[in-house]
Design an enzyme around this catalytic site. Structure first.
Site, short mmCIF file in Angstrom:
data_model
loop_
_atom_site.label_atom_id
_atom_site.label_comp_id
_atom_site.label_asym_id
_atom_site.label_seq_id
_atom_site.Cartn_x
_atom_site.Cartn_y
_atom_site.Cartn_z
N ASP A 105 -32.40 -18.88 -34.99
CA ASP A 105 -31.16 -18.12 -35.09
C ASP A 105 -30.34 -18.28 -33.81
O ASP A 105 -30.87 -18.22 -32.71
CB ASP A 105 -31.49 -16.64 -35.31
N GLU A 129 -29.75 -23.18 -36.21
CA GLU A 129 -28.50 -22.59 -36.68
C GLU A 129 -27.56 -22.66 -35.49
O GLU A 129 -27.57 -21.82 -34.60
CB GLU A 129 -28.68 -21.12 -37.10
#
Length: 556
Positions: free
Chosen positions: A214, A277
């Site tokens: 993330d 990401e």
């Protein structure tokens, strides 16, 4: 002879783990947003046991791996992306034993498992942040500006809206690029590095096959934390390098993690991967995250944001393939996820376009990511009452700065139209899945659902679409079966073929894919034998009529 093709539904083959070296290079990976996938205990919130019980749906769909969003111990200020304990399962989602059983069940079905890791920030309830001395070593604290330190240290804004700084009772300020409950870690501290390597080993020992990282672009901030001098900074994410995102220093972290993953995999005879990401302003900068000694994949948000226009799609595809080829990595393709407006709605509210875009994506070289529910053609839910909405961006910045990631703002919408979400916030794409029945909660669980489901979703359930050759679910099943069966699809060469204006034609070994991005039929010489189409395509003698907003695969 006239031949009409809609969407055949061959029986899917069971996914297998033995796809040879580099399994991720052509894998189709299915994102499970755990709280909205399946609820086993009737509390209205999806959980790990519910996900395990629904794994046969993913096997039947034909995907290769499942990516699970965070299920760790968390106060849930941001849907679990505010982690208080990275080695514990939040009671909302079950227990560590439930996680172990899910991983084992997935492997028994031939599915790999990727889990989220959240390294840019923790929860403010994390033990480190709760200890004032540790907090000031392991997070980013700074004195304020002004006569008495009453002003934030700089002009940075939270992605969720409002300032990116919160003042403490001690008078200093801490950085949070997201919600105030998500303080940013200090990656200049070696103890932070050591902790996340230990976290990775913990989950690898439990059997996971990789990590989705993330905010992989966010851990390193520019020296001195300089002002940006621009408002509405969330709109700049992915458009330019910012002092808090896409700093070159993040790559040293990813190189260290690649060494860990490769070493772990070599020791245990398996391949484990890292997926970034990362929001980067160009395909070339995104490719830096997947150099041979860094992560294995990075999400391609440029493709997700491309308007439904043939020249724009071709430009993004060319740029993406060229950038990843320059570093020897596969390209990834994605149309929807838990942070953006569902592509059925984003592409002008057109299911026809969404189906065509899915076939185009699955015909491209590399790996594809599917977001739960896109195989059902689910639209964004745009009429959620304010009192049920839970996206933290909704409660900050006057409800007007909810551009949380690529695809959320109106500038990325097709044809310059509105993106089609609900004020740019994310609850509308997170409404729980409909599995069966005519009324909510449509088999989601024995109780209700944490966000209300539309009353007209009865025809969109898995049960309603199964066996219907015209359904979106069967289109996805057929496409994934063909993708596995045809040797030319997946990770391999691609070239463009001549096509009329508004139409794309790309060739793979043994296959040609045509995409009509126009709103009306286009005729062209039939390029081969039709295999699969997102809309009925007619072949009369040697002429094919491509329906508007459609994609067709041809055997050549």
């Amino acid at each position: 002879m006239t031949q009409e093709l809609t969407s055949p539904s061959p029986a899917p083959q069971a996914p297998g783990t033995g796809r040879g070296p580099g399994w991720w290079r052509d894998a189709v990976i299915y994102q499970v947003y755990v709280r909205s996938f399946a609820d086993s205990d009737g509390d209205g919130i999806g959980d790990l046991r519910g996900a395990r019980e629904r794994l046969p749906h993913l096997k039947d769909l034909g995907v290769d791996a499942v990516w699970l969003t965070p299920f760790y111990a968390s106060p849930q200020a941001d849907g679990g992306y505010d982690v208080a304990d990275y080695r514990a399962v939040d009671p909302l989602f079950g227990t560590l034993q439930d996680a172990d059983e899910l991983i084992r069940a997935a492997h028994d079905l031939g599915l790999r498992v990727i889990v989220d890791i959240v390294p840019n920030h923790t929860s403010d309830r994390h033990p480190w942040f709760q200890d004032p001395e540790l907090a000031r070593q392991r997070y980013l604290f700074r004195p304020g500006k002004g006569g008495s330190g009453e002003l934030p240290p700089n002009d940075w804004e939270s992605v969720f809206g409002g300032p990116a700084w919160t003042r403490t009772d001690h008078g200093d300020w801490y950085l949070h690029l997201f919600a105030p409950e998500q303080p940013d870690l200090n990656w200049d501290n070696p103890e932070v590095h050591a902790e996340f390597e230990a976290i990775m080993r913990f989950w690898l020992d439990l059997g996971v096959d990789g990590f989705r990282v993330d905010v992989a672009h966010g851990m390193i901030k520019a020296p001195g934390l300089p002002d940006i001098g621009h408002g509405a900074q969330a709109q700049l994410i992915g458009a330019q390098v910012l002092p808090f995102f896409d700093q070159d220093g993040v790559h040293a972290i990813h190189r260290a993690w690649r060494r860990l993953l490769d070493g772990y995999g070599d020791a245990r005879g398996k391949q484990v991967i890292g997926v970034a990401e990362a929001w980067a302003p160009t395909a070339e900068r995104l490719a830096l995250y997947v150099r041979p000694d860094e992560l294995h994949q990075a999400f391609n948000f440029q493709f997700l944001n491309a308007p439904w226009q043939s020249d724009a799609l071709r430009s993004v595809i060319d740029a993406s393939l060229a950038a990843t080829a320059s570093v020897g990595a596969p390209t990834t393709w994605v149309l929807s996820n838990h942070d953006v407006v569902r592509h059925t709605t984003r592409l002008g509210g057109s299911l026809a376009r969404a189906r065509a875009a899915a076939l185009l994506m699955l015909a491209l070289p590399g790996s594809a990511y599917l977001y739960q529910g896109e195989e059902l053609g689910l639209p964004e839910v745009t009429d959620l009452p304010d009192e049920v909405r839970q996206d933290p961006a909704f409660f900050r910045g006057g409800r007007a700065t909810g551009a949380v990631g690529p695809g959320t703002d109106t500038e990325s919408a097709p044809d310059g139209a509105a993106a089609g979400g609900q004020d740019g916030f994310r609850d509308g794409c997170r409404v729980p899945l409909p599995w069966s029945g005519e009324l909510p909660p449509y088999g989601f669980g024995p109780g209700g659902s944490w966000l209300p489901q539309p009353a007209d979703w009865g025809g969109l359930t898995v049960a309603a679409q199964t066996g219907d050759p015209a359904s979106t679910l069967e289109l996805y099943r057929a496409a994934l079966e063909l993708r596995r069966r045809l040797p030319g699809l997946g990770d391999g060469p691609m070239s463009w073929a001549p096509a009329p204006d508004g139409v794309l034609a790309l060739t793979r070994p043994g296959l040609l894919c045509t995409v009509n991005t126009l709103g009306h039929d286009v005729g062209l010489p039939a390029p081969g034998t039709p295999l699969l189409s997102s809309a009925p395509v007619t072949v009369d003698d040697a002429t094919a009529q491509l329906p508007g907003d459609s994609c067709t695969w041809w055997a050549i």
